[in-house]
Design a protein around this motif. Structure first.
Motif, mmCIF file in Angstrom:
data_model
loop_
_atom_site.group_PDB
_atom_site.id
_atom_site.type_symbol
_atom_site.label_atom_id
_atom_site.label_comp_id
_atom_site.label_asym_id
_atom_site.label_seq_id
_atom_site.Cartn_x
_atom_site.Cartn_y
_atom_site.Cartn_z
ATOM 1 N N GLU A 67 11.231 -10.736 -29.137
ATOM 2 C CA GLU A 67 11.994 -11.536 -30.088
ATOM 3 C C GLU A 67 11.636 -10.999 -31.473
ATOM 4 O O GLU A 67 10.507 -11.182 -31.944
ATOM 5 N N VAL A 68 12.579 -10.317 -32.126
ATOM 6 C CA VAL A 68 12.267 -9.580 -33.353
ATOM 7 C C VAL A 68 11.976 -10.477 -34.547
ATOM 8 O O VAL A 68 11.550 -9.992 -35.598
ATOM 9 N N THR A 69 12.201 -11.795 -34.409
ATOM 10 C CA THR A 69 11.875 -12.715 -35.494
ATOM 11 C C THR A 69 10.512 -13.376 -35.298
ATOM 12 O O THR A 69 10.101 -14.201 -36.108
ATOM 13 N N ASP A 70 9.805 -13.014 -34.227
ATOM 14 C CA ASP A 70 8.543 -13.652 -33.875
ATOM 15 C C ASP A 70 7.392 -12.641 -33.952
ATOM 16 O O ASP A 70 7.288 -11.757 -33.103
ATOM 17 N N PRO A 71 6.526 -12.747 -34.958
ATOM 18 C CA PRO A 71 5.419 -11.793 -35.102
ATOM 19 C C PRO A 71 4.538 -11.684 -33.865
ATOM 20 O O PRO A 71 4.067 -10.592 -33.531
ATOM 21 N N ALA A 72 4.322 -12.799 -33.177
ATOM 22 C CA ALA A 72 3.483 -12.761 -31.966
ATOM 23 C C ALA A 72 4.150 -11.947 -30.864
ATOM 24 O O ALA A 72 3.490 -11.177 -30.149
ATOM 25 N N ALA A 78 4.100 -4.354 -28.885
ATOM 26 C CA ALA A 78 3.394 -3.128 -29.284
ATOM 27 C C ALA A 78 2.214 -2.859 -28.356
ATOM 28 O O ALA A 78 1.935 -1.708 -27.990
ATOM 29 N N ALA A 79 1.535 -3.932 -27.959
ATOM 30 C CA ALA A 79 0.403 -3.781 -27.035
ATOM 31 C C ALA A 79 0.874 -3.273 -25.675
ATOM 32 O O ALA A 79 0.252 -2.389 -25.070
ATOM 33 N N LYS A 80 1.998 -3.802 -25.203
ATOM 34 C CA LYS A 80 2.536 -3.397 -23.898
ATOM 35 C C LYS A 80 2.960 -1.930 -23.916
ATOM 36 O O LYS A 80 2.667 -1.160 -22.991
ATOM 37 N N LEU A 92 9.876 7.504 -30.909
ATOM 38 C CA LEU A 92 11.096 7.036 -31.554
ATOM 39 C C LEU A 92 11.226 5.525 -31.457
ATOM 40 O O LEU A 92 11.208 4.958 -30.363
ATOM 41 N N LEU A 93 11.339 4.865 -32.614
ATOM 42 C CA LEU A 93 11.590 3.429 -32.691
ATOM 43 C C LEU A 93 12.999 3.235 -33.241
ATOM 44 O O LEU A 93 13.284 3.630 -34.378
ATOM 45 N N ILE A 94 13.884 2.642 -32.444
ATOM 46 C CA ILE A 94 15.256 2.385 -32.886
ATOM 47 C C ILE A 94 15.432 0.891 -33.086
ATOM 48 O O ILE A 94 15.503 0.113 -32.128
ATOM 49 N N LEU A 126 8.717 -5.699 -39.689
ATOM 50 C CA LEU A 126 7.554 -6.095 -38.895
ATOM 51 C C LEU A 126 7.361 -5.184 -37.684
ATOM 52 O O LEU A 126 6.230 -4.853 -37.313
ATOM 53 N N LEU A 127 8.462 -4.790 -37.063
ATOM 54 C CA LEU A 127 8.380 -3.878 -35.914
ATOM 55 C C LEU A 127 7.792 -2.529 -36.334
ATOM 56 O O LEU A 127 6.931 -1.976 -35.648
ATOM 57 N N SER A 128 8.258 -2.028 -37.460
ATOM 58 C CA SER A 128 7.772 -0.734 -37.942
ATOM 59 C C SER A 128 6.284 -0.809 -38.277
ATOM 60 O O SER A 128 5.530 0.129 -38.001
ATOM 61 N N GLN A 129 5.849 -1.936 -38.852
ATOM 62 C CA GLN A 129 4.424 -2.113 -39.130
ATOM 63 C C GLN A 129 3.617 -2.127 -37.837
ATOM 64 O O GLN A 129 2.563 -1.482 -37.733
#
Length: 259
Positions: A67-72, A78-80, A92-94, A126-129
């Motif tokens: 869920e791209v709006t949820d930091p958790a 990212a861990a997975k 590559l991150l799209i 947040l995803l890029s971070q």
């Protein structure tokens, strides 16, 4: 111009439309990625049925709850991904996940403006971070110093509707919050290109065309571009990108879109 070759790729909003099309194309390549990560809100839900079917046939496809709006949720994804790719990182991150609300200057609200920005602009930030450490690993593991999508890249799926110079289709589709959020995403892309160059990460904003998806047809008109043509075109563009292209805004045919 050769085929885009990456060891690993993550596509957000991958359960339908352009995102699903990208996943299908990566899986169908003569030399497919070792890992294709498909991010979607509900991997076990009905809307992800096509992804589930693909995953049953392609062991290199991993569906990631995201869920791209949820930091958790972003942190967990990212861990997975990190567990799977290990020391080789993510090439590559799209950032494809997005929403559009049919609001005009007169009908726009705080709620929809906030929701749209959170999904379309803050989500990619947040995803890029979260994935930067994995992108840096991929860049460090690639030979040479030149930037490319095969090495490490962030691709933000934008729209010419977010162009301030030439706001395509205003009369047909005001879509105020969507346009504003994508203009902001374009600036984010430029900032990322300046900040992440030293880490070997290429950053680009891509306009996929006006595509025949649920979102593309939400204003009641039939878009001229098929998902197949858009995705094929974008992957061709990505395969050709180099150092000079980081921080640019291009369309699915490789043409520069004005800011």
């Amino acid at each position: 111009m050769g085929e885009l070759r990456v060891r690993s790729v993550l596509v957000t909003g991958a359960n339908r439309g352009i995102g699903l099309g990208l996943v299908q194309h990566f899986l169908g390549m003569p030399n497919p990625p070792e890992w294709v990560f498909a991010g979607c809100r509900d991997p076990k839900g009905q809307r992800a049925q096509e992804l589930q079917n693909l995953a049953s046939k392609h062991p290199n496809l991993v569906i990631v709850p995201l869920e791209v709006t949820d930091p958790a949720s972003i942190k967990a994804s990212a861990a997975k991904v990190g567990e799977k790719v290990g020391g080789s990182g993510l090439n590559l991150l799209i950032n494809n996940a997005a929403i559009a609300k049919l609001n005009s200057l007169d009908t726009e609200t705080l709620e929809t403006m906030t929701q749209t920005y959170t999904t379309n602009t803050i989500g990619p930030l947040l995803l890029s971070q979260a994935f930067l450490p994995l992108l840096k690993k991929a860049a460090q593991g690639s030979p040479g110093s030149a930037l490319s999508c095969s090495k490490a890249a962030i691709v933000n799926i934008s729209t010419s509707g977010g162009s301030i110079t030439s706001p395509y289709g205003w009369e047909l589709m005001p879509f105020l919050s969507y346009r504003c959020s994508k203009a902001a995403l374009n600036m984010l892309t430029k900032c990322q290109s300046l900040g992440y160059r030293e880490h070997g990460v290429l950053c680009v904003a891509l306009h996929p065309g006006w595509v025949q998806t649920d979102m593309g047809g939400s204003a009641g008109h039939t878009p001229p571009v098929t998902v197949e043509d858009s995705v094929r075109g974008m992957l061709k563009v990505l395969s050709s990108l180099s150092e000079k292209d980081t921080g640019t805004f291009l369309d699915w045919e490789g043409k520069v879109v004005p800011w």
